[in-house]
Design a protein around this motif. Structure first.
Motif, PDB file in Angstrom:
ATOM      1  N   VAL A  40     -45.500  19.635 -28.200  1.00 48.99           N
ATOM      2  CA  VAL A  40     -46.809  19.787 -28.848  1.00 48.99           C
ATOM      3  C   VAL A  40     -47.818  20.324 -27.833  1.00 48.99           C
ATOM      4  CG1 VAL A  40     -48.762  18.515 -29.853  1.00 48.99           C
ATOM      5  CG2 VAL A  40     -46.435  18.042 -30.650  1.00 48.99           C
ATOM      6  N   ARG A  41     -47.749  19.778 -26.637  1.00 46.35           N
ATOM      7  CA  ARG A  41     -48.692  20.233 -25.598  1.00 46.35           C
ATOM      8  C   ARG A  41     -48.520  21.737 -25.363  1.00 46.35           C
ATOM      9  NH1 ARG A  41     -48.135  18.480 -20.159  1.00 46.35           N
ATOM     10  NH2 ARG A  41     -46.912  16.772 -21.000  1.00 46.35           N
ATOM     11  N   LEU A  42     -47.255  22.190 -25.286  1.00 45.00           N
ATOM     12  CA  LEU A  42     -46.987  23.616 -25.068  1.00 45.00           C
ATOM     13  C   LEU A  42     -47.512  24.450 -26.247  1.00 45.00           C
ATOM     14  CD1 LEU A  42     -45.659  25.941 -23.479  1.00 45.00           C
ATOM     15  CD2 LEU A  42     -43.501  25.427 -24.683  1.00 45.00           C
ATOM     16  N   ALA A  43     -47.209  23.987 -27.477  1.00 42.92           N
ATOM     17  CA  ALA A  43     -47.657  24.729 -28.666  1.00 42.92           C
ATOM     18  C   ALA A  43     -49.174  24.827 -28.692  1.00 42.92           C
ATOM     19  CB  ALA A  43     -47.140  24.056 -29.935  1.00 42.92           C
ATOM     20  N   GLU A  44     -49.817  23.733 -28.279  1.00 42.69           N
ATOM     21  CA  GLU A  44     -51.274  23.709 -28.272  1.00 42.69           C
ATOM     22  C   GLU A  44     -51.828  24.729 -27.274  1.00 42.69           C
ATOM     23  OE1 GLU A  44     -54.165  19.965 -29.136  1.00 42.69           O
ATOM     24  OE2 GLU A  44     -52.842  19.798 -27.392  1.00 42.69           O
ATOM     25  N   THR A  45     -51.237  24.769 -26.055  1.00 42.34           N
ATOM     26  CA  THR A  45     -51.711  25.746 -25.055  1.00 42.34           C
ATOM     27  C   THR A  45     -51.455  27.163 -25.531  1.00 42.34           C
ATOM     28  OG1 THR A  45     -50.179  24.390 -23.717  1.00 42.34           O
ATOM     29  CG2 THR A  45     -51.959  25.499 -22.545  1.00 42.34           C
ATOM     30  N   GLU A  46     -50.332  27.377 -26.173  1.00 39.51           N
ATOM     31  CA  GLU A  46     -50.004  28.728 -26.657  1.00 39.51           C
ATOM     32  C   GLU A  46     -50.776  29.066 -27.930  1.00 39.51           C
ATOM     33  OE1 GLU A  46     -46.746  30.691 -25.548  1.00 39.51           O
ATOM     34  OE2 GLU A  46     -47.520  29.690 -23.753  1.00 39.51           O
ATOM     35  N   GLY A  47     -51.380  28.040 -28.560  1.00 40.18           N
ATOM     36  CA  GLY A  47     -52.121  28.271 -29.801  1.00 40.18           C
ATOM     37  C   GLY A  47     -51.225  28.624 -30.978  1.00 40.18           C
ATOM     38  N   VAL A  48     -50.039  28.034 -31.046  1.00 41.73           N
ATOM     39  CA  VAL A  48     -49.119  28.315 -32.160  1.00 41.73           C
ATOM     40  C   VAL A  48     -48.647  27.007 -32.802  1.00 41.73           C
ATOM     41  CG1 VAL A  48     -48.252  30.467 -31.160  1.00 41.73           C
ATOM     42  CG2 VAL A  48     -47.062  28.313 -30.656  1.00 41.73           C
ATOM     43  N   ALA A  49     -48.086  27.148 -34.013  1.00 40.19           N
ATOM     44  CA  ALA A  49     -47.490  25.988 -34.675  1.00 40.19           C
ATOM     45  C   ALA A  49     -46.183  25.634 -33.968  1.00 40.19           C
ATOM     46  CB  ALA A  49     -47.228  26.299 -36.137  1.00 40.19           C
ATOM     47  N   LEU A  50     -45.721  24.392 -34.144  1.00 42.41           N
ATOM     48  CA  LEU A  50     -44.478  23.957 -33.505  1.00 42.41           C
ATOM     49  C   LEU A  50     -43.317  24.884 -33.820  1.00 42.41           C
ATOM     50  CD1 LEU A  50     -44.075  20.056 -33.791  1.00 42.41           C
ATOM     51  CD2 LEU A  50     -44.106  21.471 -31.710  1.00 42.41           C
ATOM     52  N   GLU A  51     -43.214  25.273 -35.089  1.00 41.30           N
ATOM     53  CA  GLU A  51     -42.069  26.089 -35.496  1.00 41.30           C
ATOM     54  C   GLU A  51     -42.145  27.517 -34.962  1.00 41.30           C
ATOM     55  OE1 GLU A  51     -43.929  25.824 -39.826  1.00 41.30           O
ATOM     56  OE2 GLU A  51     -42.071  26.978 -39.832  1.00 41.30           O
ATOM     57  N   ARG A  52     -43.293  27.887 -34.389  1.00 40.33           N
ATOM     58  CA  ARG A  52     -43.426  29.227 -33.795  1.00 40.33           C
ATOM     59  C   ARG A  52     -43.012  29.252 -32.316  1.00 40.33           C
ATOM     60  NH1 ARG A  52     -43.040  30.836 -37.943  1.00 40.33           N
ATOM     61  NH2 ARG A  52     -44.648  31.038 -39.543  1.00 40.33           N
ATOM     62  N   LEU A  53     -42.707  28.118 -31.713  1.00 42.20           N
ATOM     63  CA  LEU A  53     -42.187  28.117 -30.338  1.00 42.20           C
ATOM     64  C   LEU A  53     -40.784  28.729 -30.379  1.00 42.20           C
ATOM     65  CD1 LEU A  53     -43.205  24.516 -29.070  1.00 42.20           C
ATOM     66  CD2 LEU A  53     -44.223  26.710 -28.398  1.00 42.20           C
ATOM     67  N   SER A  54     -40.422  29.466 -29.342  1.00 37.12           N
ATOM     68  CA  SER A  54     -39.090  30.083 -29.347  1.00 37.12           C
ATOM     69  C   SER A  54     -38.040  29.046 -28.952  1.00 37.12           C
ATOM     70  CB  SER A  54     -39.059  31.242 -28.338  1.00 37.12           C
ATOM     71  OG  SER A  54     -39.123  30.716 -27.031  1.00 37.12           O
ATOM     72  N   ILE A  55     -36.809  29.346 -29.267  1.00 35.83           N
ATOM     73  CA  ILE A  55     -35.740  28.410 -28.929  1.00 35.83           C
ATOM     74  C   ILE A  55     -35.626  28.257 -27.411  1.00 35.83           C
ATOM     75  CG2 ILE A  55     -33.874  30.140 -29.082  1.00 35.83           C
ATOM     76  CD1 ILE A  55     -33.712  26.393 -30.101  1.00 35.83           C
ATOM     77  N   GLU A  56     -35.922  29.354 -26.679  1.00 35.10           N
ATOM     78  CA  GLU A  56     -35.879  29.269 -25.204  1.00 35.10           C
ATOM     79  C   GLU A  56     -36.944  28.294 -24.690  1.00 35.10           C
ATOM     80  OE1 GLU A  56     -35.946  32.280 -26.834  1.00 35.10           O
ATOM     81  OE2 GLU A  56     -33.768  32.550 -26.588  1.00 35.10           O
ATOM     82  N   GLN A  57     -38.142  28.402 -25.277  1.00 36.19           N
ATOM     83  CA  GLN A  57     -39.223  27.485 -24.857  1.00 36.19           C
ATOM     84  C   GLN A  57     -38.829  26.031 -25.147  1.00 36.19           C
ATOM     85  OE1 GLN A  57     -42.271  29.585 -27.169  1.00 36.19           O
ATOM     86  NE2 GLN A  57     -43.552  29.694 -25.335  1.00 36.19           N
ATOM     87  N   LEU A  58     -38.234  25.825 -26.324  1.00 40.01           N
ATOM     88  CA  LEU A  58     -37.852  24.457 -26.702  1.00 40.01           C
ATOM     89  C   LEU A  58     -36.726  23.935 -25.803  1.00 40.01           C
ATOM     90  CD1 LEU A  58     -38.052  24.795 -30.594  1.00 40.01           C
ATOM     91  CD2 LEU A  58     -39.461  23.293 -29.172  1.00 40.01           C
ATOM     92  N   LYS A  59     -35.769  24.811 -25.522  1.00 35.90           N
ATOM     93  CA  LYS A  59     -34.643  24.410 -24.673  1.00 35.90           C
ATOM     94  C   LYS A  59     -35.105  24.089 -23.259  1.00 35.90           C
ATOM     95  CE  LYS A  59     -30.368  26.389 -26.629  1.00 35.90           C
ATOM     96  NZ  LYS A  59     -29.763  25.060 -26.817  1.00 35.90           N
ATOM     97  N   ALA A  60     -36.150  24.804 -22.814  1.00 33.26           N
ATOM     98  CA  ALA A  60     -36.692  24.526 -21.480  1.00 33.26           C
ATOM     99  C   ALA A  60     -37.282  23.112 -21.428  1.00 33.26           C
ATOM    100  CB  ALA A  60     -37.761  25.575 -21.117  1.00 33.26           C
ATOM    101  N   ILE A  61     -37.772  22.641 -22.556  1.00 41.08           N
ATOM    102  CA  ILE A  61     -38.319  21.273 -22.612  1.00 41.08           C
ATOM    103  C   ILE A  61     -37.174  20.253 -22.668  1.00 41.08           C
ATOM    104  CG2 ILE A  61     -39.626  19.646 -24.045  1.00 41.08           C
ATOM    105  CD1 ILE A  61     -41.381  22.120 -24.815  1.00 41.08           C
ATOM    106  N   ASP A  62     -36.187  20.551 -23.513  1.00 46.05           N
ATOM    107  CA  ASP A  62     -34.986  19.698 -23.548  1.00 46.05           C
ATOM    108  C   ASP A  62     -33.790  20.510 -24.020  1.00 46.05           C
ATOM    109  OD1 ASP A  62     -34.382  16.415 -23.631  1.00 46.05           O
ATOM    110  OD2 ASP A  62     -32.916  17.728 -24.645  1.00 46.05           O
ATOM    111  N   PRO A  63     -32.773  20.626 -23.161  1.00 48.28           N
ATOM    112  CA  PRO A  63     -31.631  21.511 -23.450  1.00 48.28           C
ATOM    113  C   PRO A  63     -30.815  21.068 -24.670  1.00 48.28           C
ATOM    114  CG  PRO A  63     -31.256  20.215 -21.449  1.00 48.28           C
ATOM    115  CD  PRO A  63     -32.670  19.969 -21.859  1.00 48.28           C
TER     116      PRO A  63
END
Ligand code: ARG
Length: 457
Positions: free
Chosen positions: A390-413
């Motif tokens: 959520v913190r990342l999505a907030e900084t990027e100014g996007v909805a959760l579902e708009r984060l890329s899979i790479e960004q999500l995997k970087a948070i937890d593989p």
């Protein structure tokens, strides 16, 4: 009525403070109904003659026709509705009128009239609440799958369906109706025949009178019957609770109609304008429903306070029982009618609700639940991982579902592509299938059940 005892008449202000006709005239139908049943019983028991009873009955019938036609004429010297009816009866039929009050007192008379009045009021309110429920059900069905943000602390919490939200009020009103029904069942005993406080030596038939007036039975203690008003308090509590429910919905309508929300638009018929600001559409009716709830609660507190220190049996303080009951009834009846009209014609802006539901990271819990279910992560750890997302999505100014899979995997593989199946608000509400949950199927099931078992459709 008690002239024999006194040499002088009452002072003008004494008359004024003593008089209740200004408000208790509303019970004229019940007063006449009770008197007719009492007179008929007196004749059957041989306490008054058949001719006198017949004259009394015809006279009372005529008074009812007069009052229905041109209202109750108010005469402060006659104090209350009971005296008005009796005095008019004497004008119409002469001395036989004086026999009506045999084996009766105004104390059991007023207790009976008031119970009858409250019982009628309960039946009327029940019908109005059923109509309100029908509107809620209809609107909920239309919007069983419309997604909106659900709130806690008025912060976006989890997406819900509008149908589910509206049905929450349906359930509250269902319990309100139950409270009125319970109160009705307990009040439905007839005080008549308790006389002033001790009962009477006349050979009356209280059971027959009770039955004729639609009561389940006569009351069992004459002191209790003339001096308790718990039936009125229960009615007031049911009114107050119901008004709180209406007030909460009114508050939501007010919020939703405000520009920052923009979830609804009130119809023209339920909006007011401003004399200075041409753009205005104000939700005055909703604000008044919210305001009236405060007054209705005041009525409950007023009567509780009146009653709390009274020794048995009757005291004149109890004459003050009626204004709060009448006021609460009137305010509630108007509030129910207003909310029924308003909710029936309000336009829901599904686009704005969806937008708001998507904006608040409302599917964060769904992501955490996914990690628990699909990757075996303990919930507390999942909560922490999602917090970072959520913190990342907030900084990027996007909805959760708009984060890329790479960004999500970087948070937890352990996160993989399947996660996108739960991140949309539509998928989130569809997944809440527990009994009573917000999934459209659950909402529709409750609507169908409510129609069959509660609305009798
Ligand atoms: N108007 C009175 C009331 O509403 C009727 C009962 C009067 N009884 C009496 N004992 N003063 O309470």
């Amino acid at each position: 009525m008690w002239g024999g005892r006194f040499a002088e008449g009452p002072a003008a202000v004494m008359r004024e403070i003593n008089a209740s006709i200004g408000f208790d005239k509303r019970m004229w139908r019940q007063d006449i109904q009770g008197s007719r049943a009492h007179a008929a019983m007196l004749a059957r028991q041989g306490i008054v003659s058949a001719e006198d009873a017949e004259a009394i009955d015809r006279g009372l019938e005529q008074i009812a026709a007069e009052y229905a036609d041109s209202g109750v004429p108010e005469d402060m010297r006659l104090e209350d509705i009971h005296m008005h009816v009796e005095a008019r009866l004497a004008e119409l039929i002469g001395p036989a009128a004086g026999r009506l009050h045999t084996a009766r007192s105004r104390n059991d008379q007023v207790a009976t009239d008031f119970r009858l009045w409250v019982r009628d009021a309960i039946d009327e309110i029940d019908t109005a609440l059923a109509a309100f429920q029908s509107v809620l059900i209809g609107r909920a069905e239309e919007h069983a799958a419309t997604v909106m943000p659900g709130f806690t602390h008025l912060q976006s919490a989890q997406p819900v369906t509008l149908g589910h939200h509206l049905m929450a009020y349906f359930e509250m009103v269902h319990r309100d109706r139950g409270r009125f029904e319970d109160a009705r069942a307990r009040l439905n005993e007839c005080p008549l025949g308790s006389a002033a406080l001790a009962g009477t030596g006349f050979d009356i038939d209280r059971f027959a009178v009770a039955e004729e007036l639609g009561f389940d039975r006569p009351t069992d203690n004459s002191l209790d019957a003339v001096s308790d008003r718990d039936f009125a308090l229960e009615f007031l509590f049911a009114c107050a609770t119901c008004s709180i429910h209406l007030s909460r919905l009114a508050e939501e309508v007010i919020l939703w109609a405000s520009q920052p929300f923009g979830f609804v638009q009130l119809s023209d018929a339920w909006s007011t304008g401003s004399s200075i600001m041409p753009q205005k559409r104000n939700p005055d009716a909703a604000e008044l429903v919210r305001g009236h709830a405060g007054r209705i609660q005041g009525c409950l507190v007023a009567l509780m306070t009146t009653m709390k220190g009274l020794p048995l049996a009757y005291s004149k303080d109890m004459q003050d029982d009626k204004p709060p009951v009448f006021e609460a009834h009137d305010l509630l009846a108007l509030s129910i009618a207003a909310m029924t009209g308003m909710m029936g014609s309000i336009a829901f802006r599904a686009d704005r609700m969806l937008q708001a539901a998507e904006a608040g990271f409302a599917t964060a819990t769904d992501l955490a639940d996914w990690l628990v279910r699909e990757a075996g992560v303990p919930f507390r750890e999942a909560h922490h991982i999602v917090g970072s997302a959520v913190r990342l999505a907030e900084t990027e100014g996007v909805a959760l579902e708009r984060l890329s899979i790479e960004q999500l995997k970087a948070i937890d593989p352990r996160i993989d592509n399947r996660v996108f199946g739960v991140l949309s608000v539509g998928a989130s509400v569809a997944s809440r299938t527990s009994h009573g949950g917000t999934a459209p199927d659950q909402v529709r099931a409750r609507i169908a059940e409510a129609r069959a078992t509660i609305m009798g459709d």
